[in-house]
Design a protein around this motif. Structure first.
Motif, PDB file in Angstrom:
ATOM      1  N   MET B 214      38.648  46.181  -5.748  1.00 48.44           N
ATOM      2  CA  MET B 214      38.106  46.474  -7.069  1.00 48.44           C
ATOM      3  C   MET B 214      37.077  47.580  -6.925  1.00 48.44           C
ATOM      4  SD  MET B 214      35.582  43.937  -9.155  1.00 48.44           S
ATOM      5  CE  MET B 214      36.787  42.691  -9.281  1.00 48.44           C
ATOM      6  N   LEU B 215      37.017  48.424  -7.945  1.00 51.53           N
ATOM      7  CA  LEU B 215      36.200  49.618  -7.852  1.00 51.53           C
ATOM      8  C   LEU B 215      35.415  49.735  -9.153  1.00 51.53           C
ATOM      9  CD1 LEU B 215      35.804  52.113  -6.105  1.00 51.53           C
ATOM     10  CD2 LEU B 215      37.875  53.054  -7.023  1.00 51.53           C
ATOM     11  N   LEU B 233      37.452  52.877  -0.164  1.00 48.32           N
ATOM     12  CA  LEU B 233      37.787  52.838  -1.592  1.00 48.32           C
ATOM     13  C   LEU B 233      36.929  51.807  -2.309  1.00 48.32           C
ATOM     14  CD1 LEU B 233      41.633  52.939  -2.306  1.00 48.32           C
ATOM     15  CD2 LEU B 233      39.841  54.244  -3.467  1.00 48.32           C
ATOM     16  N   GLU B 234      36.785  50.663  -1.669  1.00 45.53           N
ATOM     17  CA  GLU B 234      35.998  49.601  -2.288  1.00 45.53           C
ATOM     18  C   GLU B 234      34.525  49.954  -2.371  1.00 45.53           C
ATOM     19  OE1 GLU B 234      37.015  46.033  -0.222  1.00 45.53           O
ATOM     20  OE2 GLU B 234      39.076  46.111  -0.948  1.00 45.53           O
ATOM     21  N   GLN B 235      34.113  50.963  -1.598  1.00 44.80           N
ATOM     22  CA  GLN B 235      32.732  51.431  -1.703  1.00 44.80           C
ATOM     23  C   GLN B 235      32.622  52.558  -2.724  1.00 44.80           C
ATOM     24  OE1 GLN B 235      30.677  51.889   2.203  1.00 44.80           O
ATOM     25  NE2 GLN B 235      32.653  51.267   3.059  1.00 44.80           N
ATOM     26  N   GLY B 236      33.724  52.821  -3.424  1.00 42.70           N
ATOM     27  CA  GLY B 236      33.688  53.838  -4.476  1.00 42.70           C
ATOM     28  C   GLY B 236      34.021  55.237  -3.991  1.00 42.70           C
ATOM     29  N   ILE B 237      34.413  55.348  -2.714  1.00 46.03           N
ATOM     30  CA  ILE B 237      34.740  56.666  -2.176  1.00 46.03           C
ATOM     31  C   ILE B 237      36.256  56.846  -2.279  1.00 46.03           C
ATOM     32  CG2 ILE B 237      34.672  58.124  -0.112  1.00 46.03           C
ATOM     33  CD1 ILE B 237      32.335  56.151   0.805  1.00 46.03           C
ATOM     34  N   ILE B 238      36.696  57.915  -2.909  1.00 48.47           N
ATOM     35  CA  ILE B 238      38.142  58.098  -3.052  1.00 48.47           C
ATOM     36  C   ILE B 238      38.756  58.367  -1.691  1.00 48.47           C
ATOM     37  CG2 ILE B 238      39.989  59.479  -4.060  1.00 48.47           C
ATOM     38  CD1 ILE B 238      38.278  59.900  -6.455  1.00 48.47           C
ATOM     39  N   SER B 278      48.157  55.863  -9.541  1.00 47.83           N
ATOM     40  CA  SER B 278      48.550  54.488  -9.784  1.00 47.83           C
ATOM     41  C   SER B 278      47.643  53.519  -9.012  1.00 47.83           C
ATOM     42  CB  SER B 278      50.004  54.316  -9.337  1.00 47.83           C
ATOM     43  OG  SER B 278      50.460  53.051  -9.649  1.00 47.83           O
ATOM     44  N   ALA B 279      47.428  53.822  -7.745  1.00 47.39           N
ATOM     45  CA  ALA B 279      46.607  52.943  -6.910  1.00 47.39           C
ATOM     46  C   ALA B 279      45.175  52.875  -7.430  1.00 47.39           C
ATOM     47  CB  ALA B 279      46.622  53.448  -5.462  1.00 47.39           C
ATOM     48  N   LEU B 280      44.661  54.027  -7.806  1.00 48.00           N
ATOM     49  CA  LEU B 280      43.268  54.101  -8.235  1.00 48.00           C
ATOM     50  C   LEU B 280      43.075  53.409  -9.589  1.00 48.00           C
ATOM     51  CD1 LEU B 280      40.869  55.380  -6.880  1.00 48.00           C
ATOM     52  CD2 LEU B 280      41.254  57.449  -8.214  1.00 48.00           C
ATOM     53  N   ALA B 281      43.984  53.691 -10.523  1.00 45.38           N
ATOM     54  CA  ALA B 281      43.843  53.119 -11.869  1.00 45.38           C
ATOM     55  C   ALA B 281      43.992  51.605 -11.841  1.00 45.38           C
ATOM     56  CB  ALA B 281      44.871  53.740 -12.813  1.00 45.38           C
ATOM     57  N   SER B 282      44.667  51.096 -10.812  1.00 48.02           N
ATOM     58  CA  SER B 282      44.838  49.645 -10.746  1.00 48.02           C
ATOM     59  C   SER B 282      43.585  48.928 -10.284  1.00 48.02           C
ATOM     60  CB  SER B 282      45.977  49.291  -9.788  1.00 48.02           C
ATOM     61  OG  SER B 282      47.126  49.983 -10.155  1.00 48.02           O
ATOM     62  N   ILE B 283      42.684  49.636  -9.626  1.00 45.75           N
ATOM     63  CA  ILE B 283      41.484  48.947  -9.134  1.00 45.75           C
ATOM     64  C   ILE B 283      40.193  49.442  -9.776  1.00 45.75           C
ATOM     65  CG2 ILE B 283      42.482  48.284  -6.899  1.00 45.75           C
ATOM     66  CD1 ILE B 283      40.960  50.639  -5.658  1.00 45.75           C
ATOM     67  N   LEU B 286      38.228  47.361 -13.045  1.00 41.67           N
ATOM     68  CA  LEU B 286      38.951  46.096 -13.146  1.00 41.67           C
ATOM     69  C   LEU B 286      38.053  45.001 -13.717  1.00 41.67           C
ATOM     70  CD1 LEU B 286      41.795  45.359 -12.350  1.00 41.67           C
ATOM     71  CD2 LEU B 286      40.945  44.570 -10.146  1.00 41.67           C
ATOM     72  N   GLU B 287      36.778  45.113 -13.371  1.00 43.01           N
ATOM     73  CA  GLU B 287      35.853  44.057 -13.770  1.00 43.01           C
ATOM     74  C   GLU B 287      35.645  44.074 -15.284  1.00 43.01           C
ATOM     75  OE1 GLU B 287      31.805  42.189 -11.827  1.00 43.01           O
ATOM     76  OE2 GLU B 287      32.190  44.322 -11.700  1.00 43.01           O
TER      77      GLU B 287
END
Ligand code: FES
Lengths: 139, 327
Positions: B214-215, B233-238, B278-283, B286-287
């Protein structure tokens, strides 16, 4: 300029939008015949790659339609799709492909009229926009 | 005579590239001696003094294998691509530029005129009062000078000629280069058109643990004070790991740098950028997504300041939409 007939690929979720399109048909509502529908189980199934490929192959417009917020049969497919399309449209803008060629709509199973309206409106808009600049390109 | 019983006839050429691929070959260290023992280097402009005319004089198919690095930007590179295709039994698109346009492919966001304008006219460090631009022919008193033509667009090698194998990477990892060389020497080549790299994503090779998936915010690497020991990614870094083919052992991640995608699309995907979106928009976001207002989603997406440069750093020329459209 001779008028062209926009070619629209529509990805319709099985549970809402596709049923809505069906209703438009059974209610004998009139809408332009420019739409080629592809039924998918959930709008969340739409990978941005599908849309890019459709554009690459020359589709003038892409309509993705799913359930209303809160109604997705898989909980969150439509939320994800909304974000995917937003991000994809940003990409398209940078590539100078009009982002308005890609639309995301919420259409429920009872909204046959909305489906017909969305399609009519989209076709009119695409007529103003002109054909997809990638049409006919083959490499 | 089969290659196993004689020396391998080898060529190495560069198109629009930075020279890093050449260095990568030397990076196999002392094993280069094994290569030299097993191979005759017939053509390698950076290291061996062979002329184009020497290559032209060779019989068709005379070279066993040619590693072609760099994209195709000029008429000279295009000619050489055709020439080396003819003269080589096996043509390998070596490195991200040959395989998918590479960083030079980002120039497809502009065209020749705009590039010349920036490089030769509007550049703050350039004084060009005569507004001279490179041209194919210029007359001087000694005669006519010619330059190769600068095409409007950058292309990957396979968009110009028939390619047998792809070896992506910026530059390709040493182990994969060795694998390719050995495969050629032993004649154990994969089916034509194969990418010589594993069938998995960078994420599968990454040592970092993924947990939340989740991002909540996108941050650029300079905005992060200390990169933690978990999924970037989870730390917000693409990080393009999910959309990028592995084979590199996720070595950038070992150095706490995000994957930028040089391995090209994952095996099952036609388009790296589309996959990453797709990968990015899915996470991302999310919250509380049910209650997230549109403006908030757009604000989150504002964190991606350069979508093309981020998602197609190496692959624009070979992407489904491979350039900025005119008009
Ligand atoms: S089921 Fe209709 S959008 Fe998910």
């Amino acid at each position: 300029m001779s008028e062209y007939d926009p070619n629209i690929i529509a990805f319709l979720c099985n549970w809402c939008a596709y049923a809505g399109a069906d209703l438009a048909g059974t209610s004998r509502l009139k809408y332009p015949s420019n739409v080629k529908s592809i039924r998918i189980m959930c709008s969340g199934r739409v990978d941005p790659v599908f849309i890019l490929e459709a554009l690459r192959e020359g589709a003038d417009g892409i309509l993705v339609a799913g359930c209303h917020p809160g109604d997705c049969h898989y909980q969150s497919g439509n939320y994800k799709t909304s974000r995917k399309i937003r991000l994809l449209r940003r990409l398209l803008r940078e590539l100078n492909m009009d982002p308005e060629r890609v639309r995301f709509e919420h259409i429920s199973a009872s909204e046959g009229q909305k489906f017909a309206d969305v399609v009519t409106d989209f076709v009119n808009e695409l007529k103003v926009m002109g054909p997809n600049p990638l049409k006919g390109e083959c490499q | 005579m089969p290659v196993t019983e004689r020396k391998l006839k080898f060529a190495f050429y560069w198109g629009a590239s930075c020279g890093g691929c050449e260095i990568a070959v030397l990076d196999i260290d002392e094993k280069i001696l094994d290569v030299a023992a097993a191979a005759d280097i017939l053509f390698w402009p950076v290291a061996v003094d062979t002329k184009y005319s020497d290559v032209e004089a060779m019989e068709d198919g005379f070279i066993d294998v040619c590693f072609f690095n760099g994209a195709i930007r000029t008429s000279e590179q295009e000619e050489l691509a055709h020439l080396l295709r003819r003269k080589s039994g096996c043509l390998v698109a070596f490195g991200s530029c040959a395989a998918m346009g590479g960083i030079p492919g980002l120039a497809n966001l502009a065209n020749r005129d705009k590039i010349f304008e920036t490089a030769y006219l509007d550049n703050p460090s350039t004084s060009n009062p005569g507004r001279t631009l490179p041209s194919k022919e210029s007359r001087v008193k000694e005669g006519t000078l010619t330059l190769p033509e600068f095409h409007d667009r950058v292309r990957a090698l396979h968009q110009v000629t028939d390619v047998d194998y792809f070896l992506p990477g910026c530059p390709p990892p040493t182990n994969l280069i060795l694998e390719a060389v050995n495969a050629v020497i032993k004649g154990e080549l994969p089916p034509k058109g194969s990418v010589i790299a594993p069938e998995k994503s960078v994420c599968e090779e990454c040592r970092f643990e993924k947990s939340e998936k989740m991002l909540t915010e996108i941050r650029r690497i300079y905005e992060v004070e200390k990169v933690e020991d978990r999924c970037l990614l989870e730390q917000g870094i693409i990080c393009l790991g999910p959309a990028t083919r592995g084979g590199c052992s996720a070595r950038c991640l070992d150095a706490y740098m995000p994957c930028t995608g040089c391995g090209g699309p994952t095996p099952n995907s036609m388009d790296q950028g589309g996959k990453m979106i797709s990968a990015l928009a899915s996470i991302l976001g999310l919250e509380g997504e049910e209650a997230l207002p549109d403006e908030e989603i757009e604000r989150l997406l504002d964190g991606i300041v350069d979508p093309v440069g981020t998602f197609y750093k190496y692959g624009l020329a070979a992407a489904l939409i491979n350039r900025r459209l005119e008009g």
